[in-house]
Scaffold this active site. Structure first.
Site, PDB file in Angstrom:
ATOM      1  N   LYS A   1       0.846  -1.191   0.000  1.00 42.88           N
ATOM      2  CA  LYS A   1       0.000   0.000   0.000  1.00 42.88           C
ATOM      3  C   LYS A   1       0.886   1.247   0.000  1.00 42.88           C
ATOM      4  CE  LYS A   1      -3.878  -1.775   2.773  1.00 42.88           C
ATOM      5  NZ  LYS A   1      -4.936  -1.681   1.750  1.00 42.88           N
TER       6      LYS A   1
ATOM      7  N   ARG B   1     -10.201 -11.421   2.240  1.00 44.40           N
ATOM      8  CA  ARG B   1     -11.078 -12.474   1.732  1.00 44.40           C
ATOM      9  C   ARG B   1     -10.406 -13.834   1.795  1.00 44.40           C
ATOM     10  NH1 ARG B   1     -11.451  -9.315  -3.852  1.00 44.40           N
ATOM     11  NH2 ARG B   1     -11.173  -7.632  -2.347  1.00 44.40           N
TER      12      ARG B   1
HETATM   13  N1  BES Z   1      -7.946  -3.756   4.565  1.00 45.29           N
HETATM   14  C1  BES Z   1      -8.115  -3.405   3.215  1.00 45.29           C
HETATM   15  C2  BES Z   1      -9.418  -2.668   2.963  1.00 45.29           C
HETATM   16  C3  BES Z   1      -9.510  -1.278   3.535  1.00 45.29           C
HETATM   17  C4  BES Z   1      -9.219  -0.181   2.766  1.00 45.29           C
HETATM   18  C5  BES Z   1      -9.950  -1.099   4.818  1.00 45.29           C
HETATM   19  C6  BES Z   1      -9.342   1.096   3.277  1.00 45.29           C
HETATM   20  C7  BES Z   1     -10.074   0.162   5.323  1.00 45.29           C
HETATM   21  C8  BES Z   1      -9.783   1.253   4.558  1.00 45.29           C
HETATM   22  C9  BES Z   1      -8.114  -4.641   2.341  1.00 45.29           C
HETATM   23  O1  BES Z   1      -7.320  -5.673   2.772  1.00 45.29           O
HETATM   24  C10 BES Z   1      -7.623  -4.211   1.008  1.00 45.29           C
HETATM   25  O2  BES Z   1      -6.507  -3.837   0.923  1.00 45.29           O
HETATM   26  N2  BES Z   1      -8.466  -4.309  -0.022  1.00 45.29           N
HETATM   27  C11 BES Z   1      -8.114  -3.932  -1.330  1.00 45.29           C
HETATM   28  C12 BES Z   1      -8.654  -4.970  -2.271  1.00 45.29           C
HETATM   29  C13 BES Z   1      -8.163  -4.819  -3.679  1.00 45.29           C
HETATM   30  C14 BES Z   1      -6.686  -5.079  -3.753  1.00 45.29           C
HETATM   31  C15 BES Z   1      -8.905  -5.800  -4.565  1.00 45.29           C
HETATM   32  C16 BES Z   1      -8.705  -2.569  -1.634  1.00 45.29           C
HETATM   33  O3  BES Z   1      -9.837  -2.310  -1.204  1.00 45.29           O
HETATM   34  O4  BES Z   1      -8.044  -1.772  -2.255  1.00 45.29           O
HETATM   35 MN    MN Z   2      -5.336  -5.445   2.139  1.00 47.82          MN
END
Ligand code: BES
Ligand code: MN
Ligand code: ZN
Length: 547
Positions: free
Chosen positions: A329, A403
């Site tokens: 990230k 997931r």
């Molecule tokens: N924990 C994150 C989701 C999240 C994002 C929670 C912002 C709280 C605030 C999750 O694990 C994630 O990174 N999801 C990705 C999925 C994508 C790579 C398909 C996302 O939402 O960008």
């Molecule tokens: Mn994530």
């Protein structure tokens, strides 16, 4: 906290703070006189001054409005707080909770206020009866245009309605909600503040809370306050788990917290380590854990009713820190990623309430706890892993880790005999884009369960908004080399495709999925929710499981 029914009239109330709730349009002098006839006689000049102050401050009884004043010896209580509730006809339970929370926000932090009395009356029962007679199919809230001065003794005797379409608000509901509002708004986390006094935003600790104007008996009163207290304290418990820094609240520490809950609330607990997970072929969780130094933990808290056929599993995402893994990230998105275990915190906290109220069916909390880190053994984008149910997953994005771990949790719960699955997770950024930090997204395979959870959320003061699970979304999870891939097309219904992924692991069971990435964290205090991790979901799950 100690709870009492306030017996003294307003002027004689002994608490440090006396609070009077006001609907829009009510005359403040009338309300004061209603709670104590002295305000129409001996205290009339003071009542007039208060009324003048309200006019000057443009206090109109709107939600969120409040006036705080010193009583200058006119009343036994040192301070008087006048709190707006909004239109009587629009009154909802959440207004009582938010109004109570707003009082705490207004309490001066420097001087110790240890007791508070709340003077509140539902709108007239005459109007209420008319509404009941009309049998509106829509949600019904207590309403009334007249001043609350009349017929308090006829407080509603109906116990809270089981019907999903018609909800009556009882005095018990209101007292519970107000207790919740006060305890939730009083939450603070100052463990790491070196000068505790320097943090003057910390509200003083209330010791006694009294309620006046309610027409319920001592037993019902005690039940209502106890319920509000345990639910709010469990929410605050979840908030504390979330607030802890990620190097402290590791999977191991989270498992210890779950063990302590089991001990205190009479539940059974099982904690599996990586070797035990391997024996159960939990390839998805183990895959995510590969990049982390911290050992993953699989945590199961159970409340068992052996005679019951019903077994509900509440499943929480326990990523104690989400760096994204090798699909790293950016810094800004990573800043608050300690809250990626908010789902886990919510289900562990909910089990405190389940253990206390002992429903007549079994409830099992399942948590997979691990970090998502880019260590040298981390999953590569493109790796294929095999989940506990045998399905193979191409990990095209290591940041879609939630997931993956939930897949194994859901399958585990089904294997353990759960026939109803509710998972709760900070799963997608897409749900934050769609609904902001106001509401959670809810999806699932069982519309009845979804409807019940939405209704529970409404009662408990948490908003859930359903997003669609169209079959077409499944397309984006097709992999060229494995059964499915974990991340769909960027920017296209990310919350729904995540839910479609989870659906592959629920074996056709009744299932609902709460994506709490939005309301799980807020950046400024908002009524009963303090900034930081909110503990979102605890109240909804408790309401659903206990009532
Ligand atoms: N924990 C994150 C989701 C999240 C994002 C929670 C912002 C709280 C605030 C999750 O694990 C994630 O990174 N999801 C990705 C999925 C994508 C790579 C398909 C996302 O939402 O960008
Ligand atoms: Mn994530
Ligand atoms: Zn995550």
């Amino acid at each position: 906290m100690k709870y009492k029914l306030e017996l003294a009239p307003l002027g004689e109330c002994q608490s440090d703070v006396a609070c009077v709730f006001v609907y829009s349009g009510q005359k403040i002098e009338d309300i004061l006189a209603d709670y104590d006839p002295a305000f129409g006689r001996k205290l009339k000049p003071f009542a007039d001054q208060i009324s003048q102050l309200c006019q000057q401050e443009a206090f109109k009884g709107k939600p969120g409005q409040s006036i705080f004043l010193t009583t200058f010896g006119h009343m036994k209580a040192g301070r008087l707080c006048i709190v707006g509730l909004g239109e009587a006809k629009d009154f909802k339970l959440s207004h009582a909770r938010k109004a109570a929370a707003n009082i705490v926000r207004r309490l001066p932090g420097n001087s110790a206020q240890t007791s508070m009395s709340l003077f509140f009356k539902q709108a007239t029962s005459a109007t209420e009866k008319k509404v009941a007679a009309a049998k509106t199919a829509k949600r019904v809230s207590k309403s009334g245009q007249k001043s609350v001065g009349t017929s308090i003794d006829e407080a509603p005797s109906k116990s809270s309605s089981k019907s999903a379409s018609i909800t009556t608000i009882t005095d018990s509901d209101i007292i519970q909600a107000m207790v919740e509002g006060i305890i939730l708004a009083s939450y603070s986390f100052s463990k790491y503040k070196s000068s505790k006094n320097g943090d003057n935003k910390k509200p003083p600790a209330l010791q006694t809370l009294s309620f006046a104007g309610f027409g319920l008996n001592a037993k019902a009163f005690a039940a209502a306050t106890a319920k509000g207290e345990i639910i709010a304290e469990s929410t605050n418990f979840a908030r504390r788990l979330i607030a802890e820094p990620p190097s402290f609240m590791t999977p191991t520490k989270l498992a210890e917290e779950a063990r302590a809950v089991a001990k205190e609330f009479g539940l059974t607990v099982k904690v599996l380590d990586a070797a035990q997970m391997l024996k159960l072929s939990m390839g998805a969780i183990l895959g995510v854990a590969r990049g982390a130094k911290e050992q993953p933990k699989f945590i199961v808290l159970s409340y068992d009713v052996p005679k019951s056929k019903r077994k509900v599993a509440i499943v929480g995402k326990g990523i104690t820190f989400d760096s994204g893994g090798l699909s790293l990230k950016p810094a800004q998105s990573m800043e608050h990623m300690k809250y990626d275990m908010s789902g886990a915190a919510a289900v562990i906290a909910t089990m405190r309430v389940v253990g206390t109220y002992k429903p007549n069916f079994s409830v099992m909390a399942v948590v997979a706890a691990t970090e998502n880190m880019p260590g040298d053994n981390a999953l590569h984008p493109g790796d294929v892993i095999s989940a506990m149910n045998g399905k193979t997953i191409e990990v095209n994005n290591t940041d879609a880790e939630g997931r993956l771990i939930l897949a194994d949790c859901l399958h585990y719960a089904v294997k353990e005999g759960a026939d109803e699955l509710i998972d709760i997770a900070t799963l997608t950024g897409a749900v934050v884009t769609a609904l902001g930090r106001v509401a959670a997204g809810i999806m699932g395979s069982d519309q009845q369960l979804i409807d019940k959870l939405i209704a529970s959320g409404e009662h408990a003061g948490e908003k859930l908004w359903q997003l669609p699970m169209y079959d077409e979304y499944q397309e984006s999870l097709k992999s060229d080399i494995a059964d499915l891939k974990n991340a769909g097309a960027r920017g296209e219904a990310g919350s729904a495709s995540a839910a479609m992924f989870l659906k592959e692991f629920v074996s056709g069971k009744s299932w609902a999925h709460l994506d709490i990435a939005g309301p799980g964290w807020i950046d400024r205090d908002r009524e009963e929710c303090n900034k930081g991790g909110t503990g979102f979901g605890v109240r909804t799950l408790c309401q659903y499981l206990i009532d």
